[in-house]
Design a protein around this motif. Structure first.
Motif, PDB file in Angstrom:
ATOM      1  N   MET A 179      11.309   1.034   4.716  1.00 54.46           N
ATOM      2  CA  MET A 179       9.916   0.648   4.939  1.00 54.46           C
ATOM      3  C   MET A 179       9.198   0.454   3.605  1.00 54.46           C
ATOM      4  SD  MET A 179       8.803   3.074   8.140  1.00 54.46           S
ATOM      5  CE  MET A 179       7.244   2.225   8.293  1.00 54.46           C
ATOM      6  N   ARG A 180       8.107  -0.300   3.631  1.00 52.94           N
ATOM      7  CA  ARG A 180       7.356  -0.594   2.418  1.00 52.94           C
ATOM      8  C   ARG A 180       6.208   0.390   2.263  1.00 52.94           C
ATOM      9  NH1 ARG A 180       6.868  -5.409  -0.395  1.00 52.94           N
ATOM     10  NH2 ARG A 180       7.941  -6.491   1.306  1.00 52.94           N
ATOM     11  N   PHE A 181       6.112   1.013   1.103  1.00 51.86           N
ATOM     12  CA  PHE A 181       5.013   1.918   0.795  1.00 51.86           C
ATOM     13  C   PHE A 181       4.159   1.288  -0.293  1.00 51.86           C
ATOM     14  CE2 PHE A 181       8.376   4.555   2.479  1.00 51.86           C
ATOM     15  CZ  PHE A 181       7.704   5.361   3.381  1.00 51.86           C
ATOM     16  N   LEU A 182       2.855   1.286  -0.069  1.00 48.82           N
ATOM     17  CA  LEU A 182       1.930   0.643  -0.991  1.00 48.82           C
ATOM     18  C   LEU A 182       1.190   1.691  -1.805  1.00 48.82           C
ATOM     19  CD1 LEU A 182       0.406  -2.033   1.409  1.00 48.82           C
ATOM     20  CD2 LEU A 182       2.326  -2.303  -0.158  1.00 48.82           C
ATOM     21  N   PHE A 183       1.218   1.542  -3.110  1.00 46.59           N
ATOM     22  CA  PHE A 183       0.496   2.428  -4.006  1.00 46.59           C
ATOM     23  C   PHE A 183      -0.508   1.571  -4.775  1.00 46.59           C
ATOM     24  CE2 PHE A 183       4.589   4.418  -3.308  1.00 46.59           C
ATOM     25  CZ  PHE A 183       4.228   5.726  -2.980  1.00 46.59           C
ATOM     26  N   LYS A 184      -1.773   1.672  -4.413  1.00 45.57           N
ATOM     27  CA  LYS A 184      -2.820   0.868  -5.040  1.00 45.57           C
ATOM     28  C   LYS A 184      -3.356   1.600  -6.262  1.00 45.57           C
ATOM     29  CE  LYS A 184      -4.102  -1.202  -0.627  1.00 45.57           C
ATOM     30  NZ  LYS A 184      -5.171  -1.417   0.369  1.00 45.57           N
ATOM     31  N   THR A 185      -3.391   0.882  -7.361  1.00 41.84           N
ATOM     32  CA  THR A 185      -3.816   1.479  -8.625  1.00 41.84           C
ATOM     33  C   THR A 185      -5.073   0.835  -9.195  1.00 41.84           C
ATOM     34  OG1 THR A 185      -2.340  -0.031  -9.831  1.00 41.84           O
ATOM     35  CG2 THR A 185      -1.451   2.143  -9.208  1.00 41.84           C
ATOM     36  N   SER A 186      -5.657  -0.142  -8.481  1.00 38.75           N
ATOM     37  CA  SER A 186      -6.871  -0.790  -8.963  1.00 38.75           C
ATOM     38  C   SER A 186      -7.711  -1.247  -7.786  1.00 38.75           C
ATOM     39  CB  SER A 186      -6.540  -1.984  -9.872  1.00 38.75           C
ATOM     40  OG  SER A 186      -5.934  -3.020  -9.122  1.00 38.75           O
ATOM     41  N   TYR A 187      -8.976  -1.473  -8.046  1.00 40.57           N
ATOM     42  CA  TYR A 187      -9.884  -1.935  -7.009  1.00 40.57           C
ATOM     43  C   TYR A 187      -9.532  -3.357  -6.577  1.00 40.57           C
ATOM     44  CZ  TYR A 187     -14.213  -3.088  -4.602  1.00 40.57           C
ATOM     45  OH  TYR A 187     -15.124  -3.485  -3.656  1.00 40.57           O
ATOM     46  N   ASP A 188      -9.012  -4.159  -7.511  1.00 39.25           N
ATOM     47  CA  ASP A 188      -8.627  -5.525  -7.176  1.00 39.25           C
ATOM     48  C   ASP A 188      -7.544  -5.553  -6.107  1.00 39.25           C
ATOM     49  OD1 ASP A 188     -10.421  -6.569  -8.966  1.00 39.25           O
ATOM     50  OD2 ASP A 188      -8.979  -6.659 -10.624  1.00 39.25           O
ATOM     51  N   GLN A 189      -6.622  -4.589  -6.144  1.00 40.52           N
ATOM     52  CA  GLN A 189      -5.599  -4.515  -5.112  1.00 40.52           C
ATOM     53  C   GLN A 189      -6.203  -4.213  -3.751  1.00 40.52           C
ATOM     54  OE1 GLN A 189      -3.038  -1.662  -7.437  1.00 40.52           O
ATOM     55  NE2 GLN A 189      -1.413  -2.872  -6.495  1.00 40.52           N
ATOM     56  N   ASP A 190      -7.262  -3.427  -3.737  1.00 41.06           N
ATOM     57  CA  ASP A 190      -7.860  -3.031  -2.473  1.00 41.06           C
ATOM     58  C   ASP A 190      -8.621  -4.172  -1.819  1.00 41.06           C
ATOM     59  OD1 ASP A 190      -8.235  -0.820  -0.635  1.00 41.06           O
ATOM     60  OD2 ASP A 190     -10.357  -0.906  -1.173  1.00 41.06           O
ATOM     61  N   ILE A 191      -9.162  -5.095  -2.598  1.00 40.97           N
ATOM     62  CA  ILE A 191      -9.942  -6.200  -2.034  1.00 40.97           C
ATOM     63  C   ILE A 191      -9.111  -7.467  -1.928  1.00 40.97           C
ATOM     64  CG2 ILE A 191     -12.102  -5.251  -2.922  1.00 40.97           C
ATOM     65  CD1 ILE A 191     -12.043  -7.355  -5.110  1.00 40.97           C
ATOM     66  N   ASP A 192      -7.848  -7.412  -2.285  1.00 43.19           N
ATOM     67  CA  ASP A 192      -6.992  -8.582  -2.190  1.00 43.19           C
ATOM     68  C   ASP A 192      -6.764  -8.952  -0.724  1.00 43.19           C
ATOM     69  OD1 ASP A 192      -5.316 -10.642  -2.656  1.00 43.19           O
ATOM     70  OD2 ASP A 192      -3.825  -9.518  -3.792  1.00 43.19           O
ATOM     71  N   LEU A 193      -6.746 -10.259  -0.440  1.00 36.90           N
ATOM     72  CA  LEU A 193      -6.513 -10.708   0.934  1.00 36.90           C
ATOM     73  C   LEU A 193      -5.107 -10.362   1.414  1.00 36.90           C
ATOM     74  CD1 LEU A 193      -8.205 -14.238   0.994  1.00 36.90           C
ATOM     75  CD2 LEU A 193      -8.995 -12.157   2.112  1.00 36.90           C
ATOM     76  N   PHE A 194      -4.165 -10.251   0.508  1.00 34.00           N
ATOM     77  CA  PHE A 194      -2.770  -9.966   0.863  1.00 34.00           C
ATOM     78  C   PHE A 194      -2.439  -8.536   0.449  1.00 34.00           C
ATOM     79  CE2 PHE A 194      -3.145 -14.474  -0.152  1.00 34.00           C
ATOM     80  CZ  PHE A 194      -2.718 -15.038   1.037  1.00 34.00           C
ATOM     81  N   ARG A 195      -1.760  -7.824   1.329  1.00 33.17           N
ATOM     82  CA  ARG A 195      -1.461  -6.421   1.067  1.00 33.17           C
ATOM     83  C   ARG A 195      -0.389  -6.250   0.006  1.00 33.17           C
ATOM     84  NH1 ARG A 195      -0.246  -3.255   6.395  1.00 33.17           N
ATOM     85  NH2 ARG A 195      -0.444  -1.538   4.905  1.00 33.17           N
ATOM     86  N   HIS A 196       0.552  -7.189  -0.070  1.00 35.87           N
ATOM     87  CA  HIS A 196       1.628  -7.088  -1.048  1.00 35.87           C
ATOM     88  C   HIS A 196       2.188  -8.482  -1.289  1.00 35.87           C
ATOM     89  CE1 HIS A 196       4.208  -7.370   2.502  1.00 35.87           C
ATOM     90  NE2 HIS A 196       3.534  -6.359   3.021  1.00 35.87           N
ATOM     91  N   ASN A 197       3.078  -8.590  -2.238  1.00 36.73           N
ATOM     92  CA  ASN A 197       3.641  -9.889  -2.613  1.00 36.73           C
ATOM     93  C   ASN A 197       4.500 -10.488  -1.505  1.00 36.73           C
ATOM     94  OD1 ASN A 197       2.455  -9.948  -5.152  1.00 36.73           O
ATOM     95  ND2 ASN A 197       4.140  -8.806  -6.095  1.00 36.73           N
TER      96      ASN A 197
END
Length: 358
Positions: A1-19
Motif C-alpha cells: 500500500m502507498r503511505f503519504l508523508f507530507k512535508t510541506s504546505y504545497d503538498q497539502d494543497i496539491d490537486l494530486f495526492r501523489h505522482n
C-alpha cells in the motif's frame, strides 16, 4: 500500500495526492485528447454524451453525494439550460457567453428548489423537488413563443464570432473543455470551507449548526451550484440532440440522473464519471443483448427499465458505494495481496460518512 508523508504546505494543497495519480490522470487526458483520431464518428458522439452527463452528474453529486439533499427535479433544470442555450444560440450569442449564462439561469431556478429544502428533508424533499420539476416541464410546454411548446425547437450548432463548430470533432473538444473546467471548479470547491460545510451538513445538520454553519445559506448555495452545473450540461445537451421537446426533460430523465450518481458511487467525483459511462453504455449493451434473447423477451417494451431496476437493486443490496466503491475494493485487494483478509471492509461501517466517501 502507498503511505503519504507530507512535508510541506504545497503538498497539502496539491490537486494530486501523489505522482502516481498525476501519471494516470495525465495518461487519461492524453487518451481523451487523442480520441478523435482513434474513434469513429458514432463512438466520438457517445463519448461526447458521456462528458455531458459527467457535467450534470458532478452537479447532482455535489448536491446529493456531498450535501445530502435529495432532488428528483434535475431533469427540469437540464431543460432550463437546454432551452436557454437554444434561444440564445438562435439570436446569435457566442457559445462562450451563452453556455455560462444558461447555467446561471438554471442556478436562479435552482434557488427555488432550495426553498423546500430549508423546511423538509428525506422523502418530503423528494416530493417537493419533483413538483418543481413538473412545474418546469409544464412551463416549457406552455411557453410556445419562446420554447416552441410541444411542437419542439430546433437547435443549431454552437457558434462564436462567425465561427461554427461543424462536425463531431470540434463539438467533442468543446465538451471536453467544459468538463475539465467544471471538474477543476468542483474539486477546488470541495477543498474550500464551503465544500467542507457541505459535507458537514450531509453528516449531521445539528452538528453543523453547532459549529456555526448557516444551514439555510449552505443548502441554498448547494442547490444553486448544482443547478449551475446542470444548466451548463443542459446547454451542451441541447446541441447534442439538436431538437428539444418538453417531455425530454421530465421525471424519467430525473430518474436517469439519480441512477447515474447511485450506480457511479455517491460521495465520489469519480462516481459521476463512472455513472455517466454506465448511463450511455447500458442502452448499447442492452440492444446488443437483444439478439441473444428470445423474441418475446427482446421485444418487450419494458426491457430497459427492468434491466435498470435490477442493476439498481443489485448495487443497493451488494455494493452501496457503487462502481467506484467496487473499484476501491479491487484496488485494495491488489495492493494487499496475498495478505488480504476477508473481513477487511466490514469495519468500514464504524467510520463517519466523510471518512468512507473520499
Amino acid at each position: 500500500m502507498r503511505f503519504l508523508f507530507k512535508t510541506s504546505y504545497d503538498q497539502d494543497i496539491d490537486l494530486f495526492r501523489h505522482n502516481g495519480q498525476r501519471f494516470w490522470y495525465a495518461l487519461l487526458l492524453l487518451a481523451l485528447l487523442a480520441a478523435p483520431w482513434w474513434l469513429e464518428s458514432y463512438g466520438l458522439s457517445q463519448l461526447s454524451l458521456m462528458l455531458i452527463y459527467s457535467v450534470v452528474g458532478l452537479g447532482l453529486m455535489l448536491l446529493s453525494g456531498y450535501t445530502g439533499q435529495f432532488s428528483m427535479g434535475h431533469g427540469g433544470l437540464l431543460g432550463i439550460g437546454a432551452y436557454a442555450q437554444a434561444v440564445m444560440n438562435a439570436q446569435g450569442w457566442p457559445f462562450v457567453l451563452s453556455i455560462p449564462l444558461a447555467g446561471m439561469l438554471a442556478a436562479a431556478v435552482g434557488v427555488l428548489f432550495a426553498l423546500p429544502a430549508l423546511r423538509v428533508k428525506g422523502i418530503y424533499l423528494a416530493i417537493a423537488t419533483l413538483s418543481v420539476g413538473f412545474i418546469i416541464e409544464e412551463v416549457l410546454a406552455r411557453g410556445e413563443p419562446v420554447t416552441g411548446g410541444n411542437s419542439g425547437k430546433m437547435v443549431s450548432r454552437p457558434q462564436a464570432f462567425g465561427w461554427t463548430l461543424e462536425g463531431e470533432r470540434p463539438f467533442y473538444f468543446l465538451c471536453l473543455a467544459v468538463t475539465l473546467i467544471c471538474l477543476w471548479g468542483v474539486v477546488n470547491l470541495l477543498r474550500s470551507p464551503t465544500g467542507r460545510a457541505f459535507v458537514a451538513v450531509r453528516d449531521s445538520e445539528v452538528s453543523a449548526q453547532c459549529m456555526g454553519i448557516h444551514l439555510a445559506r449552505t443548502k441554498t448555495l448547494a442547490f444553486a451550484i448544482s443547478a449551475l452545473l446542470t444548466g451548463v450540461g443542459g446547454a451542451l445537451y441541447a446541441h447534442f440532440i439538436t431538437f428539444l421537446t418538453p417531455d425530454s426533460f421530465g421525471i424519467l430523465h430525473s430518474i436517469d440522473l439519480l441512477l447515474l450518481i447511485t450506480i457511479g458511487g455517491l460521495g465520489s467525483l469519480h462516481g459521476a464519471f463512472l455513472g455517466a459511462v454506465f448511463l450511455v453504455a447500458a442502452p448499447q449493451l442492452i440492444s446488443q443483448a437483444k439478439d441473444l434473447l428470445p423474441d418475446h423477451i427482446a421485444q418487450a417494451p419494458g426491457l430497459k427499465s427492468a434491466v435498470y431496476g435490477l442493476v439498481l437493486i443489485g448495487f443497493v443490496m451488494f455494493e452501496p458505494r457503487g462502481l467506484y466503491g467496487r473499484w476501491l475494493k479491487i484496488r485494495t485487494w491488489l495492493q494487499l495481496f496475498p495478505f488480504y483478509r476477508r473481513g477487511l471492509f466490514a469495519r468500514q461501517k464504524s467510520y463517519q460518512k466523510s471518512e468512507r466517501l473520499k
